[in-house]
Write an enzyme that holds these catalytic residues in place. Structure first.
Site, short mmCIF file in Angstrom:
data_model
loop_
_atom_site.label_atom_id
_atom_site.label_comp_id
_atom_site.label_asym_id
_atom_site.label_seq_id
_atom_site.Cartn_x
_atom_site.Cartn_y
_atom_site.Cartn_z
N SER A 1 -0.61 -0.38 43.17
CA SER A 1 0.54 0.29 42.97
C SER A 1 2.16 -0.18 43.26
CB SER A 1 0.29 1.35 42.58
OG SER A 1 1.55 1.95 42.60
N LYS B 1 4.64 1.48 39.63
CA LYS B 1 4.65 2.26 40.97
C LYS B 1 4.63 4.18 40.50
CE LYS B 1 8.72 2.96 45.01
NZ LYS B 1 7.97 2.81 45.75
N CYS C 1 -1.55 8.62 49.40
CA CYS C 1 -0.66 7.91 50.20
C CYS C 1 -0.66 8.16 51.26
CB CYS C 1 1.04 8.29 49.03
SG CYS C 1 1.91 7.59 50.14
#
Lengths: 261, 316
Positions: free
Chosen positions: B36, B58, B144
């Site tokens: 991604s 993404k 993330c």
């Protein structure tokens, strides 16, 4: 050809300029027809990829290099040896292969009937060379270029060096107001290091003159995918991070949020 | 003779059959997909998309995300630092603008990567995406390193991961792939929590914490200081965590982290991956994906091995 393409092309000609600067010329009619002033290519020496693969290693990223000249399929890159990537490019000779991804970015808007000031600093010179060729038949142009020393300056109307070794002594933005007045300038284009562009933008804003800057940024993909090169663009209260490689590299100087850079 | 003699020359499978893989509910024509945020339609200008088994977009969030201040990138001695901060236009803009283009242009399964700041927000996003056609699965990004989820450490607590996945798995029949962080003390425990919550697959690893400093000035190369580290330098870490997780769960693993070549891909398959993704490699070699599949197909054909035969059979 709407999106950047990947190609491997032989260097047709290499020309030496001063000090660490050199020119590489390639030939590709389709890429040439697609390219515009202010656009760039992500460039790498093919040998970097092949040597690395042969040694079981990983090569480095492509480097964004603006188009210096583009005529009838003959595409030129003016390069300054600064880091590892450009050092590998500096080793290349005619017949060696370049990897290219491009043409990328938006390019400069082109006008007619304007009194134009071009301001460039150091390796900001190459896109201006291509730009002035596109503008010269329909506009009046005065081009100022500055560099740290004699080796960093190239043909134009007015040269500045920080060490005073040639031309006027000081930074190129120091001469902007005088020339804007003298030539009744109504449009500015600039390209160079970020602090220089910020100074130039401040001057154009104070005087209310339309101004387009070409920005440089660290890139990974160079084609609009990774968002790594983004800069803040918009009004003081409403801005977003736009990609130098996709929405840029040319932005209206007034819209660049210099205070956030 | 009562038993038939196996005639290999007549039943030799071709490379396409050998490359076939399965990720949860998804049939993959090849085991290769993309990490991604490192690959988009622009990359498909460079090669024939047939080498990819699926496409991961993404990461999107419920609301638009501005992302982190620049500089966001730095290339290290061995891999890349990034600090993008999940910049994206938000779910509504994704559905209105990006999804129709994917539906029209993609010739492979689309996995939508999503990130949220609460279980409720994740659930709301999945419910909305369930109403959209042209989506084959979800990558649930709980890992993330460049964003703070309002104090909730999603990817690091197995209890929260279980609750999240349990909630989401009830909402969809599509592929539900949970993307795990390497920045935890025991990734296998987190993976088991995802499996218990009925995830259909696990993706690992997201980027590792990383940093770079200009030795002359002392200034961080990345504006926010600590960044996400990806690329060749993290390959041994990703390989170890793939192996460790494969020992702990039965659901398939989509492995990534420093994969550049077909040899790298094989290492991860031996370690237990059903599929692999390339990320940073897309920046380094625009033809990394087709070269990887060509090499992998050739190896499997020469050795007459399939992905499913070698998966998780690393000799320790």
């Amino acid at each position: 050809m709407n999106n950047p393409q990947y190609r491997q092309r032989a260097i047709q000609l290499r020309e030496e300029l001063s000090d660490d600067y050199f020119l590489l010329w390639i030939w590709d009619e389709a890429l040439g027809a697609a390219g515009k002033a202010g656009q760039f290519y992500d460039v790498r020496a093919l040998a970097s990829l092949k040597d690395s693969q042969n040694a079981g290693k990983i090569p480095k990223l492509f480097k964004p290099i603006s188009i210096y000249d583009n005529q009838g399929g003959r595409i030129g890159f003016m390069i300054k040896k600064v880091g590892e990537g450009t050092a590998a490019l500096s080793e290349l000779r005619a017949g060696d292969l370049l990897e290219l991804i491009g043409p990328a970015g938006n390019g400069f808007p082109i006008f007619q009937g304007k009194r134009i000031l071009l301001v460039s600093g150091g390796i900001g010179y190459p896109p201006m060379w291509y730009l002035q060729k596109e503008l010269i038949n329909h506009n009046q142009i005065y081009w100022m270029h500055g560099g740290a020393r004699q080796g960093d300056v190239f043909p134009c109307d007015e040269i500045w060096t920080e060490d005073g070794s040639i031309g006027r002594h000081g930074r190129v933005c120091g001469g902007m107001r005088e020339n804007i007045q003298k030539y009744d300038i109504d449009l500015i284009y600039s390209c160079g290091p970020m602090p220089m562009l910020a100074s130039a933008a401040q001057i154009s804003q104070e005087l209310g003159i339309e101004h387009y800057v070409s920005l440089e940024s660290y890139m990974a993909c160079g084609i609009g995918v990774c968002h790594g090169c983004a800069v803040p663009i918009g009004t003081k209260d409403d801005w977003d991070y736009l990609r130098v490689c996709k929405e840029g590299p040319v932005f209206n100087a007034e819209e660049v949020r210099w205070e956030l850079l | 003779m009562g038993t038939a003699i196996k005639d290999n020359s007549k039943i030799r499978p071709n490379a396409n059959e050998l490359l076939h893989s399965k990720l949860g509910v998804l049939e993959l024509k090849t085991p290769l997909t993309v990490a991604s945020g490192t690959f988009d339609l622009e990359n498909l200008e460079f090669f024939d998309p047939a080498c990819l088994g699926a496409f991961v977009c993404k990461t999107i969030t419920r609301l638009p995300k501005k992302g982190n201040p620049p500089p966001r990138l730095y290339e290290t001695e061995a891999g890349l630092l990034n600090s993008i901060g999940l910049q994206n236009p938000g779910l509504d803009a994704f559905i209105a603008e990006k999804l129709p283009v994917y539906q029209e242009q993609l010739r492979m399964p689309l996995i939508v990567s999503v990130s949220g700041s609460s279980i409720a927000e994740f659930a709301e996003m999945i419910e909305t995406l369930e109403t959209c056609a042209g989506i084959s699965g979800y990558e649930i990004n709980i890992s993330c390193p460049n964003v703070e989820n309002e104090g909730i450490a999603f990817g690091v607590s197995s209890e929260i991961v279980y609750k999240l996945v349990h909630r989401l798995s009830a909402l969809t029949q599509r592929e539900l792939c949970i993307k795990l962080s390497p920045n935890v003390s025991d990734i296998a425990e987190i993976a088991q929590a995802a499996e218990a919550g009925k995830a259909s697959s696990i993706a690992l690893i997201n980027s590792i914490y990383g940093m770079a400093i200009d030795y002359r000035t002392g200034r961080s190369r990345i504006k926010k200081g600590i960044a996400g580290y990806t690329g060749i330098g993290i390959k041994p870490v990703a390989l170890a965590l793939t192996h460790k997780t494969a020992q702990a769960v039965n659901i398939p693993i989509l492995a990534m982290g420093g994969i550049y070549t077909w040899q790298d891909a094989l290492e991860f398959i031996w370690a237990g991956a059903s599929a692999i993704a390339i990320g940073t490699a897309n920046f380094i070699n625009p033809l990394a994906a087709p070269e990887l599949i060509m090499g992998l197909g050739k190896f499997l054909l020469e050795q007459q091995l399939s992905i499913s035969e070698i998966k998780g059979k690393a000799v320790i």
